[in-house]
Design an enzyme around this catalytic site. Structure first.
Site: not given
Length: 743
Positions: A17, A20, A427, A629, A633
């Site tokens: 977690c 931690c 983009d 895409d 990117d």
């Protein structure tokens, strides 16, 4: 960086977690000789800046081990060892859930339906004990670790509530007469304790699965690098490992091979797919003096180049590092819940003890009995089940709802942050446009109208043999059952200009304006005006000519998608600013932006420039969503607050992005952001219901009504109220399924 400071990144194991992670960071930061420690919980890595003359990695490892975790200081196999440990942990978690569920089902049936069967309590005791102390052992161990450092987290809540419920139930099972002598029923709460453990373990499993997905993107980026390379030496061509390549080495790249390192071409000619750098679908021509980049893909030709940047200095390595750094994010709501849990537990314990003390002081004849019941009732009704379910159930339903609508969400943080997005960066190629160059216009000169059919066959034949990437678009456009490529001869590729061939004794050419000018080919007046118009529309013009004048022109464009303009309009309607970034030239960018209705755009932008642009928007207070895409990117996607990849894009972009649109339809973006709003609203409502039960139930459980009307909450009713709070939270989350995403 100071010369005597070393910076190393170590894999960490055993963290479950955010608390931690904070503990590991704190213990490392407190070591003598450590300047700074930065932990990335998502990737389970910690970057440590330390003085090697004061402290060594093995000392850091010992410090981390002292608080129950481990630091892998093996620099060569560290990542592999960490992955093996995580995989083992994931498989162990699956086994725990299966065994816990198998044991919990009969406990629930006995506790709710068959409570009068002989030895019911002893059977439930025998079944619940392994659920808590074997399957749920990690919660008790985690709570113990936190307690050693004076802290509390969700493990503390789970361990405390299930532990108290179990011990109380075990006592009532073994010695029911204790309560019967007092005129009270010895109730047991085995089913509540075991069900909580199963639910929380399930949440842990989902978290482990999400964490493993984040690392797969890095693996694919690393996979772009070839393992070996052909080095040119005085003894000839020698295949060698990429790790042995040095700057200044001369390397050979054959057709279809990936470029191993960054460098400069000194011999040969080819086209290279640099979509990871420029984002454009058209491969780039490489001749002497051209730069090449690691991970890009050579196409049909062959060339030699001099290595300039190797190892961690290549552009690809830098992208990998940036993606790794940007992926270290934490879910805001979960952080809030952890913070609340940190103060929630001590407050609940305090209230429970005060209840017991109050009863001992003012309780009269049955003070201890009533006080002990009040203490247990407070702890049972304060069970964190609803608190633990509030966020994950809403997230799960929201993710399911998204999947039904073609919106794949891989990260809870993205779903939580989406509702705050006020700037969207798009983009161009493959996102706003189709990403596939096509022939938008093919116009024949008026003087060849009668001979057009035969010339089309010649044009098609020449482009079919051409290596130029745009040639495929022309062949696709020309080829049909009626048009078969003509039998041409003397085909010749004119580097960087075009191609030429002979048909029926006459020379024909296909190429750029540069070729037409060089050969002094005349352009008919009717075509000249069209050329100017097409260029203004940011289309690429290809000329088809004979040895005297131009016969036809082909305007090639990457068309805007049908839904792009309406998607931009919908985003603007929500008050979201829309930007477009592209590696294309300014004319093309302006034309596409105008068609899509985008007011703000940046042209000639490299991957690092896209990330910088997003960073600048974030610095001005914007919550930024990036939609892309391509591999190019990935850096910007990692930098954005919310990253969305188009489904038909590269695997890398989809792995880096937290949200993927299956249909590549930009109109899914407004839907995804609306889904985020609905999910966050459900999470807030859930947290409200999770806490309202406690705010109302805890004082009643403590006996606040007893002085007024003699009412004291039965632990059984407290258990039912706790269960009801969980049911209300889950039911509220399920309402998301029936929500509409259309605006």
């Amino acid at each position: 960086m100071q010369p005597n400071i070393q910076i190393l990144t170590f894999p960490v194991t055993g963290m479950s977690c955010a608390s931690c992670a904070v503990s590991v960071e704190s213990i490392l930061g407190a070591q003598k000789g450590v300047e700074k420690a930065e932990i990335n919980y998502a990737s389970q890595l910690v970057k440590v800046a330390f003085h090697p003359d004061v402290v060594q990695p093995v000392n850091l490892q010992q410090a981390v081990q002292s608080i129950g975790y481990d630091l892998i200081v093996d620099t060569e196999n560290g990542k592999a060892r960490q992955e093996a440990a995580q995989q083992n942990q994931y498989q162990a978690l699956k086994r725990k859930i299966t065994s816990a569920a198998v044991l919990t089902i009969p406990v629930v049936l006995i506790g709710m339906v068959f409570m009068h069967v002989p030895y019911a309590n002893y059977i439930m005791l025998a079944l619940t004990a392994p659920v808590l102390f074997i399957a749920g052992q990690s919660f008790f161990a985690g709570a113990f670790k936190q307690a050693r450092h004076g802290k509390a987290n969700m493990d503390t809540l789970v361990a405390l509530s299930t532990g108290i419920a179990f011990l109380f139930s075990a006592f009532n099972t073994i010695d029911p007469q204790f309560w019967l002598k007092q005129g009270l029923q010895p109730h047991v709460y085995y089913e509540a304790a075991s069900v909580i453990v199963v639910f929380i373990l399930l949440g842990k499993l989902l978290e482990e699965r999400a964490k493993s997905n984040t690392s797969s993107a890095i693996k694919k980026l690393i996979g772009l690098q070839p393992k070996t390379v052909v080095r040119i030496t005085p003894q000839g061509e020698i295949e060698t490992a990429i790790a042995d390549v040095q700057a200044g080495d001369r390397l050979q790249v054959r057709p279809g091979e990936k470029i191993p390192v960054d460098g400069e071409v000194y011999e040969g000619h080819s086209y290279v797919d640099e979509s990871m750098i420029s984002g454009e679908p058209v491969a780039v021509e490489k001749t002497t003096g051209a730069k090449v980049f690691a991970g890009t893909l050579n196409q049909k030709g062959s060339f030699r180049f001099t290595a300039e940047k190797v190892g961690g200095n290549t552009l690809l390595a830098q992208i990998i590092q940036l993606v790794q750094d940007a992926q270290g994010s934490k879910a805001p709501v979960q952080k809030l819940v952890d913070k609340i849990a940190g103060v929630f537990v001590p407050i609940v314990i305090l209230i429970a003890l005060l209840s017991l003390g109050g009863w001992l002081v003012f309780g009269g004849q049955h003070a201890f009995t009533q006080g002990l019941l009040a203490l247990v009732t407070v702890l049972v009704i304060a069970c964190p089940c609803a608190l633990g379910l509030a966020t994950p159930t809403a997230i799960m339903v929201g993710i399911g709802k998204g999947a039904e609508n073609g919106i794949l969400i891989k990260d809870a943080e993205a779903l939580e942050l989406g509702h705050r997005v006020n700037a969207v960066v798009l983009d161009k190629t493959g996102t706003i446009t189709e990403g596939k160059p096509i022939v938008a216009n093919l116009v024949w000169a008026s003087h060849v109208k009668d001979n057009q059919y035969k010339l089309q066959a010649v044009f098609c034949a020449m482009e079919q043999q051409s290596e130029h990437p745009l040639a495929d678009a022309i062949v696709t456009y020309l080829k049909s059952p009626d048009i078969k490529p003509a039998k041409i001869s003397s085909f010749n590729s004119l580097t960087g200009k075009g191609v030429e061939a002979v048909f029926e004794g006459r020379l024909y050419m296909v190429g750029s304006h540069k070729l037409i000018d060089e050969k002094n080919i005349a352009i008919p007046e009717d075509l000249k005006e069209l050329v100017v118009a097409y260029l203004n529309q940011a289309k690429t013009v290809i000329y088809f000519a004979d040895d005297r004048q131009v016969i036809a022109i082909a305007a090639i464009a990457d068309q805007i998608k049908a839904g792009s303009a309406s998607a931009v309009k919908a985003l603007k309607k929500q008050g979201i600013e829309v930007y477009m970034l592209t590696g294309d030239n300014a004319e093309t960018a302006a034309a596409i932006a105008k068609q899509a209705g985008i007011d703000h755009f940046e042209a000639d932008t490299l991957p690092s420039g896209k990330a910088d642009f997003i960073r600048s928007l974030q610095a001005s207070g914007k919550i930024v969503a990036m939609i892309g895409d391509g591999i190019n990117d990935s850096q910007a996607l990692a930098q954005a607050d919310v990253s969305i990849a188009m489904g038909k894009g590269s695997d890398i972009a989809m792995d880096v992005a937290k949200i993927t649109l299956v249909s590549s339809d930009l109109q899914q973006v407004p839907k995804a952001l609306r889904l985020s709003k609905l999910t966050v609203r459900a999470i807030r409502q859930n947290l409200f219901w999770a806490f309202i039960y406690n705010l109302i139930g805890i004082p009643i459980a403590a006996g606040i009504l007893y002085p007024f009307n003699g009412f004291l909450l039965n632990p059984m009713i407290a258990g039912a109220a706790m269960a009801l709070s969980s049911v209300s939270v889950v039911s509220n989350s399920l309402r998301l399924k029936f929500s509409k995403l259309d605006l």
